[in-house]
Motif scaffolding. Structure first.
Motif, PDB file in Angstrom:
ATOM      1  N   PHE A   1       0.830  -1.198   0.000  1.00 45.61           N
ATOM      2  CA  PHE A   1       0.000   0.000   0.000  1.00 45.61           C
ATOM      3  C   PHE A   1       0.865   1.247   0.000  1.00 45.61           C
ATOM      4  O   PHE A   1       0.609   2.188  -0.762  1.00 45.61           O
ATOM      5  CB  PHE A   1      -0.929  -0.009   1.216  1.00 45.61           C
ATOM      6  CG  PHE A   1      -1.779   1.216   1.311  1.00 45.61           C
ATOM      7  CD1 PHE A   1      -2.934   1.319   0.552  1.00 45.61           C
ATOM      8  CD2 PHE A   1      -1.425   2.264   2.136  1.00 45.61           C
ATOM      9  CE1 PHE A   1      -3.712   2.453   0.620  1.00 45.61           C
ATOM     10  CE2 PHE A   1      -2.197   3.397   2.204  1.00 45.61           C
ATOM     11  CZ  PHE A   1      -3.351   3.497   1.445  1.00 45.61           C
TER      12      PHE A   1
ATOM     13  N   CYS B   1       2.343   1.793  -3.509  1.00 42.77           N
ATOM     14  CA  CYS B   1       1.354   2.125  -4.533  1.00 42.77           C
ATOM     15  C   CYS B   1       0.701   3.466  -4.237  1.00 42.77           C
ATOM     16  O   CYS B   1       0.491   4.275  -5.138  1.00 42.77           O
ATOM     17  CB  CYS B   1       0.295   1.040  -4.617  1.00 42.77           C
ATOM     18  SG  CYS B   1       0.975  -0.521  -5.104  1.00 42.77           S
ATOM     19  N   PHE B   2       0.398   3.713  -2.948  1.00 42.13           N
ATOM     20  CA  PHE B   2      -0.293   4.947  -2.591  1.00 42.13           C
ATOM     21  C   PHE B   2       0.593   6.145  -2.901  1.00 42.13           C
ATOM     22  O   PHE B   2       0.135   7.133  -3.491  1.00 42.13           O
ATOM     23  CB  PHE B   2      -0.672   4.914  -1.116  1.00 42.13           C
ATOM     24  CG  PHE B   2      -1.485   6.088  -0.688  1.00 42.13           C
ATOM     25  CD1 PHE B   2      -2.772   6.245  -1.170  1.00 42.13           C
ATOM     26  CD2 PHE B   2      -0.974   7.024   0.188  1.00 42.13           C
ATOM     27  CE1 PHE B   2      -3.531   7.326  -0.783  1.00 42.13           C
ATOM     28  CE2 PHE B   2      -1.734   8.111   0.575  1.00 42.13           C
ATOM     29  CZ  PHE B   2      -3.016   8.267   0.090  1.00 42.13           C
TER      30      PHE B   2
ATOM     31  N   ALA C   1       0.654   6.661  -6.584  1.00 43.17           N
ATOM     32  CA  ALA C   1      -0.628   7.146  -7.105  1.00 43.17           C
ATOM     33  C   ALA C   1      -0.815   8.617  -6.768  1.00 43.17           C
ATOM     34  O   ALA C   1      -1.257   9.407  -7.608  1.00 43.17           O
ATOM     35  CB  ALA C   1      -1.769   6.319  -6.528  1.00 43.17           C
TER      36      ALA C   1
ATOM     37  N   ARG D   1      -1.187  11.619  -9.486  1.00 42.18           N
ATOM     38  CA  ARG D   1      -2.338  12.515  -9.531  1.00 42.18           C
ATOM     39  C   ARG D   1      -1.896  13.975  -9.455  1.00 42.18           C
ATOM     40  O   ARG D   1      -2.384  14.832 -10.190  1.00 42.18           O
ATOM     41  CB  ARG D   1      -3.288  12.185  -8.386  1.00 42.18           C
ATOM     42  CG  ARG D   1      -4.701  11.976  -8.863  1.00 42.18           C
ATOM     43  CD  ARG D   1      -5.566  11.430  -7.765  1.00 42.18           C
ATOM     44  NE  ARG D   1      -5.100  10.118  -7.326  1.00 42.18           N
ATOM     45  CZ  ARG D   1      -5.300   9.641  -6.099  1.00 42.18           C
ATOM     46  NH1 ARG D   1      -5.921  10.355  -5.207  1.00 42.18           N
ATOM     47  NH2 ARG D   1      -4.860   8.441  -5.795  1.00 42.18           N
TER      48      ARG D   1
END
Lengths: 378, 394
Positions: A355, A358-359, A362, A366
């Motif tokens: 997590f 990936c977080f 991400a 964004r």
């Protein structure tokens, strides 16, 4: 365009007053706006509170952090067995975290794995900074990846040689995904250019077949292919090791998906860019290398990061063909009889590691999208 | 067609300066390299196969399989049936999980996507957190985790009865099953015919409404065709209704239908993981509809749910469908991870097959062929649907 418009000085308007809501007012509009909204808030609030209390109770209050060793120096999980079902047994993490992170890598050499992880993180951070987005970044990648190879293998500079089948854990996950990206990316650019080609129909056909074929089948079938068919492809007697075969499969898989992302970037460029380059009399490779790709690749960095997040997660599939990545080492750690019953704790830790990676990516993607979008919209 | 100012057409010249000639040479070179590589691999493979004495071909499909398969939609006995039948069972199991998965992903994804735009702060925050957590964890980890959870349920003997006749244990879920009679088949058939009739009637009603402004009533026909006729048929057969309720035996349940623990874990994992992606797609689709549409519909006096259903979602669908297609494809392809938790899907069965027979190339060709077919079918269907939904511009 703005230069041709005559600016009429506008009288300065008073800034509208900021509507600051008190907490009560805020709650009334956002939580209790209507009867239904209030009901949803109350029901959700109740369940979330109950879940949070239960989780904290399980994870922090009733949990066991370490267990005693018995006279023979063996760990004794009785303390964990007592709270089983009511409290977490974090002792399994405490006992096994080095195995989960580095797999069967020799215990005394695991600092090398730690440095490799740090190097990967540094590489990601440097690549994420826009001021490093230039050709030199490729050299940084080559240098870092070489260093990582040297550190993992050893055998030079006084480092002990560690054969590849002993590698494991987080370094393997990072190696599979990052080396996969590094090798798949140039291939993907070529394939994307091939698919966009107008003068070479045969090449275009091959690229389309390659992309659609790979995207139409699950990664697992490619990994099976790498593990059972690849040895048949090689000359009799030559048998490349398992990790390399899986890496090749991941590269081929990644290249097809990246090629579609790159193609999106190529298509998003206005036609004028192509025509202008042609008008200057540039050759195909000059046109692509100097004009088209630098712009196209810039616009596709956010989707590229998203694709990379996908690969990062997908590398966990190598578990099925028996390669020792992070997920496999977690699963193998659980095979030890005394820890068998505490898989939830280990899986939560693995989930947390995945997590975090990936977080972070991400969020970065964004933010970048917003930033790039702003400069384009201008 | 050609204007008088066009450059005169030249024939191709055998010179490096002619782009057409260059293109042909390049293609020959590239095709040569690729062809050479393939030829090299094929030559190696046949040498290897000859050395290991592995026969090629699909004759093995006719041999007795001997693979025990836990779940099969069609009759199967490992000591009698062939590899071919085991292969078909694998396809059916994969399709079953894919279809159920796609339906659940769509439902959950749409719900979470809409809810994450809710005016209720708590609900929208919760939905966004759900999306963030679910999609940042590898699917395989999801599967392993949920499979452990399922295995952690009480053992069969201490199965929990959540509803009358529904038992949950670490072996899966046991449910009562209707004892299927011809009456039920005929009644279902009548119901389906009724659905078609109602569909036709509704289209006719819309046509008449467009022409005259008056909408003829459809509901009397709907009640007759969907409820009365099937009920009369069912009663005409003597109204058979017998539920096959699972009864707890000493070691296993007798009767009833079963859903295995593997399938439950696989579905939970697939649906949680992919619904997060679906929710993001739905959310961005809805936000892509300009706010003027909401305001205009509100000005017409429509309620928010009606606006969402009649105005916003149909427009959002055009943005939603293409990425949703790849999510569906993802569900189909990722159902292959079933092999890690022991659900007998296509990949798991073929994998056992190729381990037993050594027919690696044929096995992998079968897997790839089936998935390519599934992928192509889904894309074709979604392309057709997309074309139907696309904005028709004058």
């Amino acid at each position: 365009m703005s230069a041709t418009v005559n600016h009429i000085p506008m009288p300065a308007r008073a800034e509208p007053k900021l509507l600051s809501l008190g907490p009560l007012e805020w709650a009334r509009t956002n939580l209790f706006g209507s009867i239904w909204s209030s009901l949803v808030t109350l029901a959700l609030g109740y369940f979330m509170l109950k879940f949070a209390v239960g989780f904290i109770d399980w994870a922090l209050i009733k949990s066991v952090w370490t267990v005693q060793s018995d006279a023979a120096g063996k760990l004794d999980p009785t303390a964990c067995r007592i709270v089983k079902g009511e409290g977490a047994c974090w002792a399994v993490i405490w006992d096994k975290y080095r195995f989960i992170l580095f797999g069967r890598y020799p215990y005394d050499e695991q600092w090398r794995g730690a440095i490799v992880i740090a190097l990967f993180l540094a590489l990601f951070v440097v690549s994420a900074m826009r001021r490093f987005w230039r050709k030199e970044l490729a050299y940084i990648w080559i240098a870092t990846l070489t260093t990582i190879g040297v550190l993992m293998w050893g055998g030079v500079f006084g480092l002990v040689y560690v054969p590849q089948d002993l590698w494991g854990g987080l370094p393997i996950t990072l190696i599979l995904s990052t080396f996969g990206l590094a090798f798949a990316f140039p291939l993907a650019v070529l394939v994307a250019l091939g698919r966009r080609s107008t003068t070479l129909p045969a090449v275009k056909f091959i690229c389309v077949v390659y992309i659609e074929l790979i995207r139409g089948v699950p990664l697992i079938s490619l990994l099976f292919m790498a593990s059972v068919m690849f040895p048949l492809f090689m000359p009799v007697g030559l048998n490349p090791d398992k990790l390399l075969r899986a890496q090749v499969a991941i590269i081929l898989f990644a290249a097809a998906y990246l090629a579609e992302v790159v193609r999106g970037g190529l298509q998003s460029l206005p036609k004028g860019q192509y025509e202008a380059a042609d008008a200057l009399g540039l050759t195909y490779w000059q046109k692509m290398g100097q004009i088209i790709l630098p712009q196209a690749l810039r616009t596709v960095i956010p989707p590229l990061v998203n694709t990379f997040i996908g690969f990062f997660k997908d590398t966990s599939l190598v578990l099925i063909i028996g390669i020792f990545d992070l997920l496999t080492s977690g699963k193998v750690a659980l095979a030890e009889p005394i820890w068998q019953a505490y898989s939830t704790e280990v899986y939560l830790m693995l989930a947390l590691i995945y997590f975090c990676f990936c977080f972070a990516m991400a969020r970065y993607s964004r933010g970048l999208e917003r930033e790039l979008g702003r400069s384009v919209r201008r | 067609m050609s204007s008088p100012r066009d450059a005169p057409r030249k024939g191709m010249q055998l010179s490096w300066a002619d782009p057409k000639f260059r293109a042909i040479i390049w293609q020959i070179v590239i095709l040569g390299i690729i062809g050479g590589t393939i030829w090299y691999l094929v030559a190696n493979t046949s040498a290897n196969l000859a050395q290991r004495r592995i026969a090629t071909g699909f004759e093995f499909m006719g041999r007795t399989a001997g693979i025990p398969i836990g779940e099969h939609l069609i009759a199967y006995d490992p000591s009698i049936n062939t590899y071919g039948r085991a292969f078909v069972i694998g396809i059916l199991n994969t399709l079953q999980v894919t279809i159920i998965g796609v339906v659940l992903v769509t439902l959950l994804g749409t719900f979470v996507g809409i809810a994450s735009l809710s005016g209720n702060w708590l609900l929208s925050r919760l939905c966004r957190t759900y999306v963030e957590i679910m999609r940042d964890i590898p699917l395989l980890l999801h599967l392993l985790f949920w499979y452990t959870m399922v295995l952690g349920l009480p053992i069969l003997r201490e199965a929990i009865e959540v509803l009358p006749g529904v038992h949950i244990s670490n072996n899966g879920v046991k449910v009562p099953l209707l004892d299927w009679q011809p009456a039920h088949s005929w009644a279902s058939l009548a119901f389906i015919v009724g659905l078609v009739l109602v569909g036709i009637a509704r289209r006719r009603a819309t046509r008449i409404q467009n022409a005259t402004g008056d909408r003829p009533k459809v509901w009397p026909l709907a009640i007759a065709a969907l409820i009365l006729v099937p009920a009369i048929i069912w009663l005409g057969f003597g109204a058979p209704f017998h539920m096959d309720i699972p009864v707890k035996g000493r070691f296993r349940f007798e009767g009833g239908g079963a859903v295995s623990g593997e399938m439950i874990a696989l579905l939970i994992g697939l649906v949680l993981y992919h619904s997060a992606y679906a929710a993001e797609i739905v959310r961005s689709g809805i936000t892509s509809v300009v706010s003027g549409q909401w305001e205009a519909a509100g000005a017409l006096g429509l309620h928010r749910p009606t606006v969402l259903r009649k105005i916003v979602l149909p427009q959002a669908l055009r943005v939603i469908i293409p990425p949703m297609t790849s999510t569906y494809l993802g569900v189909a392809k990722n159902s292959s991870l079933a092999v890690a938790i022991g659900y007998p899907d296509l990949v798991a069965i073929v994998n056992t097959m190729l381990n037993q027979t050594g027919q690696a190339i044929e096995g992998i060709a079968l897997i790839m062929g089936v998935y390519l077919t599934i992928s192509l079918t889904i894309s074709l269907f979604m392309n057709w649907y997309n074309a139907r939904m696309a904005l028709v511009e004058r």
